[in-house]
Design a protein around this motif. Structure first.
Motif, PDB file in Angstrom:
ATOM      1  N   GLU A 195      18.806-107.393  22.617  1.00  0.00           N
ATOM      2  CA  GLU A 195      19.844-107.386  23.639  1.00  0.00           C
ATOM      3  C   GLU A 195      19.805-106.043  24.377  1.00  0.00           C
ATOM      4  N   PRO A 196      20.133-106.049  25.671  1.00  0.00           N
ATOM      5  CA  PRO A 196      20.131-104.781  26.419  1.00  0.00           C
ATOM      6  C   PRO A 196      21.128-103.791  25.818  1.00  0.00           C
ATOM      7  N   VAL A 197      20.785-102.505  25.888  1.00  0.00           N
ATOM      8  CA  VAL A 197      21.679-101.471  25.389  1.00  0.00           C
ATOM      9  C   VAL A 197      21.612-100.288  26.352  1.00  0.00           C
ATOM     10  N   SER A 198      22.743 -99.656  26.589  1.00  0.00           N
ATOM     11  CA  SER A 198      22.776 -98.536  27.530  1.00  0.00           C
ATOM     12  C   SER A 198      22.078 -97.315  26.944  1.00  0.00           C
ATOM     13  N   LYS A 199      21.416 -96.573  27.795  1.00  0.00           N
ATOM     14  CA  LYS A 199      20.703 -95.370  27.371  1.00  0.00           C
ATOM     15  C   LYS A 199      21.660 -94.350  26.769  1.00  0.00           C
ATOM     16  N   GLU A 200      22.827 -94.228  27.363  1.00  0.00           N
ATOM     17  CA  GLU A 200      23.794 -93.231  26.914  1.00  0.00           C
ATOM     18  C   GLU A 200      24.221 -93.453  25.462  1.00  0.00           C
ATOM     19  N   SER A 201      24.281 -94.725  25.058  1.00  0.00           N
ATOM     20  CA  SER A 201      24.785 -95.027  23.712  1.00  0.00           C
ATOM     21  C   SER A 201      23.762 -94.756  22.617  1.00  0.00           C
ATOM     22  N   ILE A 202      22.492 -94.531  22.994  1.00  0.00           N
ATOM     23  CA  ILE A 202      21.449 -94.336  21.982  1.00  0.00           C
ATOM     24  C   ILE A 202      20.664 -93.039  22.194  1.00  0.00           C
ATOM     25  N   LEU A 203      21.184 -92.140  23.038  1.00  0.00           N
ATOM     26  CA  LEU A 203      20.443 -90.913  23.367  1.00  0.00           C
ATOM     27  C   LEU A 203      19.999 -90.139  22.140  1.00  0.00           C
ATOM     28  N   ASN A 204      20.863 -90.063  21.145  1.00  0.00           N
ATOM     29  CA  ASN A 204      20.539 -89.252  19.963  1.00  0.00           C
ATOM     30  C   ASN A 204      19.477 -89.903  19.075  1.00  0.00           C
ATOM     31  N   GLN A 205      19.069 -91.146  19.398  1.00  0.00           N
ATOM     32  CA  GLN A 205      18.043 -91.840  18.621  1.00  0.00           C
ATOM     33  C   GLN A 205      16.681 -91.835  19.314  1.00  0.00           C
ATOM     34  N   LEU A 206      16.612 -91.229  20.512  1.00  0.00           N
ATOM     35  CA  LEU A 206      15.397 -91.298  21.313  1.00  0.00           C
ATOM     36  C   LEU A 206      14.587 -90.013  21.222  1.00  0.00           C
ATOM     37  N   PRO A 207      13.246 -90.135  21.234  1.00  0.00           N
ATOM     38  CA  PRO A 207      12.402 -88.936  21.353  1.00  0.00           C
ATOM     39  C   PRO A 207      12.685 -88.225  22.675  1.00  0.00           C
ATOM     40  N   HIS A 208      12.471 -86.924  22.691  1.00  0.00           N
ATOM     41  CA  HIS A 208      12.798 -86.119  23.873  1.00  0.00           C
ATOM     42  C   HIS A 208      12.119 -86.644  25.133  1.00  0.00           C
ATOM     43  N   GLN A 209      10.828 -86.925  25.076  1.00  0.00           N
ATOM     44  CA  GLN A 209      10.103 -87.375  26.271  1.00  0.00           C
ATOM     45  C   GLN A 209      10.597 -88.728  26.745  1.00  0.00           C
ATOM     46  N   THR A 210      10.979 -89.574  25.823  1.00  0.00           N
ATOM     47  CA  THR A 210      11.492 -90.902  26.179  1.00  0.00           C
ATOM     48  C   THR A 210      12.809 -90.773  26.943  1.00  0.00           C
ATOM     49  N   ARG A 211      13.652 -89.828  26.528  1.00  0.00           N
ATOM     50  CA  ARG A 211      14.917 -89.620  27.247  1.00  0.00           C
ATOM     51  C   ARG A 211      14.663 -89.270  28.708  1.00  0.00           C
ATOM     52  N   LEU A 212      13.594 -88.523  28.953  1.00  0.00           N
ATOM     53  CA  LEU A 212      13.314 -88.059  30.311  1.00  0.00           C
ATOM     54  C   LEU A 212      12.682 -89.143  31.176  1.00  0.00           C
ATOM     55  N   GLU A 213      11.893 -90.036  30.565  1.00  0.00           N
ATOM     56  CA  GLU A 213      11.054 -90.934  31.352  1.00  0.00           C
ATOM     57  C   GLU A 213      11.536 -92.372  31.404  1.00  0.00           C
ATOM     58  N   ILE A 214      12.318 -92.827  30.429  1.00  0.00           N
ATOM     59  CA  ILE A 214      12.674 -94.248  30.319  1.00  0.00           C
ATOM     60  C   ILE A 214      14.175 -94.428  30.483  1.00  0.00           C
ATOM     61  N   ASP A 215      14.554 -95.498  31.217  1.00  0.00           N
ATOM     62  CA  ASP A 215      15.975 -95.775  31.436  1.00  0.00           C
ATOM     63  C   ASP A 215      16.422 -97.136  30.893  1.00  0.00           C
ATOM     64  N   GLU A 216      15.478 -98.034  30.629  1.00  0.00           N
ATOM     65  CA  GLU A 216      15.840 -99.394  30.201  1.00  0.00           C
ATOM     66  C   GLU A 216      15.490 -99.577  28.731  1.00  0.00           C
ATOM     67  N   PHE A 217      16.455-100.046  27.950  1.00  0.00           N
ATOM     68  CA  PHE A 217      16.255-100.193  26.512  1.00  0.00           C
ATOM     69  C   PHE A 217      16.839-101.512  26.017  1.00  0.00           C
TER      70      PHE A 217
END
Length: 250
Positions: A195-217
């Motif tokens: 299911e779609p999930v907002s980037k803001e709600s999972i920021l602390n679970q993402l690798p640093h580079q992924t936070r910078l480059e990807i918006d859809e999760f």
């Protein structure tokens, strides 16, 4: 001693010794026996059989074999061209669900990637697999023909290929699944729906580079595994394209 003449057709010969393949052969027996039990005693799981003819008349699995009869046993690939047919099992559900044995983990991942509801654990024992298949009307995929001979199993298929890339093509062709592929709908790890999930709600679970480059999760509703379109996505997309190309070349 009673005798009958058997002929197994098409891919059912995969289960027979070389001397009995693609030919009629005599089988000797002593005791009263159902045709289902006799077919399985010869090595062919009942789940692989779609039509049985005795002296040119269709019968079901409960038929008691008699001395002197001629028996033709067909898989689905040849039985569909023969009428009338006595049904050996209820029709397959319109939407197919699967359960796989311990040896087919890569096939399970491929089926999930393509959107198919696929149960798999590396600690299922044979009794559990048979029970799940029966109670949930799931098609059981295995390379253990003894498992398919369990009486609880109604829907099952013996996977011939040993290469995982060939296995997925084999089962898609056998069950006519190419038109039902809906990739990236299920978690490859646990089979849960994504299911779609907002980037803001999972920021602390993402690798640093992924936070910078990807918006859809997307996130699995069962195990919370997070998915995004990174390098792994490109490899998955290439796999899906290869599967679809195999359909066109069939």
């Amino acid at each position: 001693m009673a005798k009958v003449v058997f002929r197994f057709h098409a891919e059912l010969n995969d289960f027979l010794p070389p001397s009995q393949r693609q030919v009629s052969f005599t089988h000797v027996f002593k005791e009263r026996c159902s045709i289902k039990d006799m077919i399985e005693a010869l090595g062919v799981p009942h789940t692989e059989v779609d039509c049985i003819w005795v002296n040119a008349e269709a019968v079901d699995f409960s038929y008691i074999v008699q001395d002197g009869e001629r028996i033709d046993v067909h898989p689905i690939s040849t039985a569909t061209n023969i009428i009338p047919v006595v049904s050996l099992r209820p029709p397959l559900p319109s939407i197919l669900h699967f359960v796989l044995d311990v040896h087919l983990g890569k096939l399970a991942s491929s089926l999930r990637l393509l959107g198919f509801d696929t149960l798999y654990r590396n600690d299922y024992d044979d009794e559990e697999l048979a029970e799940i298949s029966a109670s949930q009307q799931r098609v059981l995929f295995t390379r253990d023909k003894g498992l398919l001979m369990r009486s609880r199993v109604t829907y099952g298929y013996y996977v011939r290929a040993t290469n995982p890339e060939q296995q997925i093509i084999e089962v898609l062709r056998r069950f006519d699944l190419f038109g039902k592929i809906l990739p990236f709908q299920r978690c490859i790890r646990c089979n849960g729906l994504l299911e779609p999930v907002s980037k803001e709600s999972i920021l602390n679970q993402l690798p640093h580079q992924t936070r910078l480059e990807i918006d859809e999760f997307h996130r699995c509703g069962e195990c919370s595994q997070i998915y995004w379109r990174g390098s792994h996505y490109e490899r998955m997309q290439q796999f899906i394209e290869g599967v679809l190309n195999a359909q066109e070349s069939a």
